[in-house]
Every structure is written in structure tokens, then in C-alpha cells.
Design a protein around this motif. Structure first.
Motif, PDB file in Angstrom:
ATOM      1  N   VAL A 240      13.252 132.587  49.026  1.00  0.00           N
ATOM      2  CA  VAL A 240      14.483 133.209  48.527  1.00  0.00           C
ATOM      3  C   VAL A 240      14.386 134.694  48.866  1.00  0.00           C
ATOM      4  O   VAL A 240      13.784 135.479  48.135  1.00  0.00           O
ATOM      5  CB  VAL A 240      14.658 132.990  47.013  1.00  0.00           C
ATOM      6  N   GLU A 241      14.937 135.061  50.006  1.00  0.00           N
ATOM      7  CA  GLU A 241      14.791 136.409  50.569  1.00  0.00           C
ATOM      8  C   GLU A 241      16.037 136.733  51.379  1.00  0.00           C
ATOM      9  O   GLU A 241      16.430 135.968  52.266  1.00  0.00           O
ATOM     10  CB  GLU A 241      13.545 136.458  51.458  1.00  0.00           C
ATOM     11  N   ASP A 242      16.697 137.869  51.071  1.00  0.00           N
ATOM     12  CA  ASP A 242      17.939 138.202  51.764  1.00  0.00           C
ATOM     13  C   ASP A 242      17.718 139.071  52.997  1.00  0.00           C
ATOM     14  O   ASP A 242      18.635 139.258  53.793  1.00  0.00           O
ATOM     15  CB  ASP A 242      18.916 138.883  50.802  1.00  0.00           C
TER      16      ASP A 242
ATOM     17  N   ALA B   4      12.223 137.326  56.023  1.00  0.00           N
ATOM     18  CA  ALA B   4      12.261 135.870  55.822  1.00  0.00           C
ATOM     19  C   ALA B   4      11.812 135.135  57.073  1.00  0.00           C
ATOM     20  O   ALA B   4      11.058 134.159  57.004  1.00  0.00           O
ATOM     21  CB  ALA B   4      13.674 135.432  55.434  1.00  0.00           C
TER      22      ALA B   4
ATOM     23  N   ASN C 203      14.905 128.839  54.047  1.00  0.00           N
ATOM     24  CA  ASN C 203      15.218 130.142  53.468  1.00  0.00           C
ATOM     25  C   ASN C 203      16.664 130.158  53.013  1.00  0.00           C
ATOM     26  O   ASN C 203      17.555 129.687  53.711  1.00  0.00           O
ATOM     27  CB  ASN C 203      14.998 131.259  54.486  1.00  0.00           C
TER      28      ASN C 203
ATOM     29  N   GLY D  65      18.825 133.100  50.893  1.00  0.00           N
ATOM     30  CA  GLY D  65      18.889 134.322  50.106  1.00  0.00           C
ATOM     31  C   GLY D  65      20.101 134.418  49.214  1.00  0.00           C
ATOM     32  O   GLY D  65      20.218 135.330  48.401  1.00  0.00           O
ATOM     33  N   LYS D  66      21.040 133.468  49.363  1.00  0.00           N
ATOM     34  CA  LYS D  66      22.279 133.540  48.585  1.00  0.00           C
ATOM     35  C   LYS D  66      22.333 132.491  47.475  1.00  0.00           C
ATOM     36  O   LYS D  66      22.611 132.807  46.326  1.00  0.00           O
ATOM     37  CB  LYS D  66      23.487 133.389  49.518  1.00  0.00           C
TER      38      LYS D  66
ATOM     39  N   ASP E 254      11.779 136.847  46.431  1.00  0.00           N
ATOM     40  CA  ASP E 254      11.910 138.300  46.508  1.00  0.00           C
ATOM     41  C   ASP E 254      12.580 138.805  45.224  1.00  0.00           C
ATOM     42  O   ASP E 254      13.417 138.110  44.636  1.00  0.00           O
ATOM     43  CB  ASP E 254      12.755 138.688  47.728  1.00  0.00           C
TER      44      ASP E 254
ATOM     45  N   LEU F 236      17.339 141.081  45.170  1.00  0.00           N
ATOM     46  CA  LEU F 236      18.370 140.226  45.745  1.00  0.00           C
ATOM     47  C   LEU F 236      19.748 140.774  45.366  1.00  0.00           C
ATOM     48  O   LEU F 236      19.903 141.433  44.343  1.00  0.00           O
ATOM     49  CB  LEU F 236      18.196 138.789  45.250  1.00  0.00           C
TER      50      LEU F 236
END
Length: 225
Positions: free
Chosen positions: A7-9, A14, A30, A32-33, A50, A53
Motif C-alpha cells: 500500500v504505497e502511492d 512501490a 500494489n 495505493g488508493k 506506507d 497516503l
């Protein structure tokens, strides 16, 4: 093959994490949203989370995951202050990695947490393994304390069990970190301190005067017999 959700924007970070972990044989996704929704509703073996976010921060995601699952959580953040590490670990994260980090270190930590978690859930023991000491009954098989399914994280339960199985032995924080986290302490002793605090909140009548896990000032901790 272990399935990991990142979980990385930040796409570059990522992708770097994904590349190194896939080279080590993991199945990586992955998001991120909508990472929180997927973490709560899909089956993964480990989460890399992460903190910074855009919508829901990593602390809140960690909290909600831990309310439903015991799956290992590794927090990744550019925040280096101890207060952020303490908060993350207190919410149930199993580890906290500070950016910038070595990709090989991340892989090593992922492998260590997955190995411990797989040993935990892969037990086929028919008869429950019980540790009973001074009125505390720890069911290692059912992961219960005194017959109750209290919300211990994986590391909290492992740490409590280890200390209870070695009563009156004083362990340094470094020794406990190596034993429970399967890796050398890298100056992150706050990890042990926070986990001891959370355990005391769940087993002690008065956390200011602990009857079970005793602090030996300047040395470490021991489980009083």
C-alpha cells in the motif's frame, strides 16, 4: 507462493519494492488508493504499508487491519521520529522500516516475518500446547490467554510466551529483538519497549506496578516466577 500487498502511492518506491520481492519469489500487488478495502476483504500473507497516503493515513489502515486480521504488517515511512515508530507499533504493526532503506533489508525482514507467521499457522498439533505460570494460562495453539481471545498481535503473543517459558531469566532488549524478530537489532529498541507496554496493558492489573513482566533497569525484562 506468498501473496503480499504493498500500500504505497509513490510509484517509483512501490515498483522498487515490487521488483526486489518478485525476484525473491513473492507474488506482489500494489494499490495505493484502495489498499485498505483490499487488505480487509482479500487474503494476503503480509502487508507493506506506507504511512503518508493521500486519503486514509497508514496509522488508520494499520488499526483497521489489525482489528480483523493477525497478518504481519510492515510499516514503511520517511518519518524517523521515535514517536511515529511507537505509534505504529502500538497500533499493531510488526515492524517499522525507515526510508531510505536497503531493498535487501526489506526482503530479509519480509522473509523473517513470513517464516514466523507460517510456523505459527502451520502447526498441526492435535493437543493444545499450554504454558501455565502464576495464574496465567497461555494456550499457544489457540493463541488464547486465560481462555480469552484477547487481541494480541503476533509479536506480542510470541514475546509474552517466550518470557513466560523462561521465567526469572533477565533478557536484554537486544536479546528479545533477535529472538522474537529473527534479526539483529538495528538500534530500534523502541520496538521491544512498545510491545512490553502493550502486553502489560492486557495482563497486568496495574501497569505501574507490574506483577508479571518486571523491568530490570539498565538491563532488560524478566517474567517473575
Amino acid at each position: 507462493m506468498s501473496r503480499i500487498l504493498i500500500v504505497e502511492d509513490e510509484v517509483a518506491i512501490a515498483d522498487l519494492e515490487k521488483d526486489y520481492l518478485e525476484l525473491s519469489g513473492f507474488e506482489i500487488e500494489n494499490d495505493g488508493k484502495s489498499g485498505l478495502e483490499r487488505a480487509l476483504n482479500e487474503d494476503f500473507d503480509l502487508f507493506i504499508l506506507d504511512l503518508m497516503l493521500p486519503e486514509v493515513d497508514g496509522f488508520e489502515i494499520c488499526k483497521q487491519i489489525r482489528e480483523k486480521k493477525n497478518t504481519p504488517i510492515l510499516m514503511v515511512s520517511a518519518k524517523k521520529d521515535d514517536i511515529d515508530k511507537i505509534r505504529g507499533l502500538g497500533l499493531g504493526a510488526d515492524d517499522y522500516v525507515t526510508k531510505p532503506f536497503s531493498p535487501s533489508e526489506l526482503v530479509a525482514r519480509v522473509k523473517a516475518h513470513l517464516a514466523r507467521y507460517e510456523r505459527l499457522i502451520g502447526s498441526n498439533t492435535v493437543e493444545n500446547d499450554i504454558v501455565e505460570i502464576r495464574g496465567i494460562k497461555i494456550d499457544k495453539t489457540a493463541r488464547r490467554v486465560n481462555g480469552e481471545e484477547r487481541q494480541f498481535t503476533t509479536k506480542e503473543f510470541d514475546l509474552l510466551t517466550f518470557l513466560a517459558e523462561n521465567p526469572n531469566h533477565v533478557f536484554t532488549k537486544e536479546e528479545l529483538f533477535r529472538k522474537i524478530w529473527d534479526m539483529e537489532s538495528i538500534g530500534d529498541i523502541a520496538t521491544v519497549t512498545v510491545h512490553i507496554k502493550k502486553i502489560r496493558e492486557k495482563i497486568e492489573m496495574n501497569t505501574n506496578k507490574p506483577q508479571y513482566i518486571e523491568t530490570i533497569w539498565g538491563v532488560g525484562y524478566r517474567f517473575k516466577l
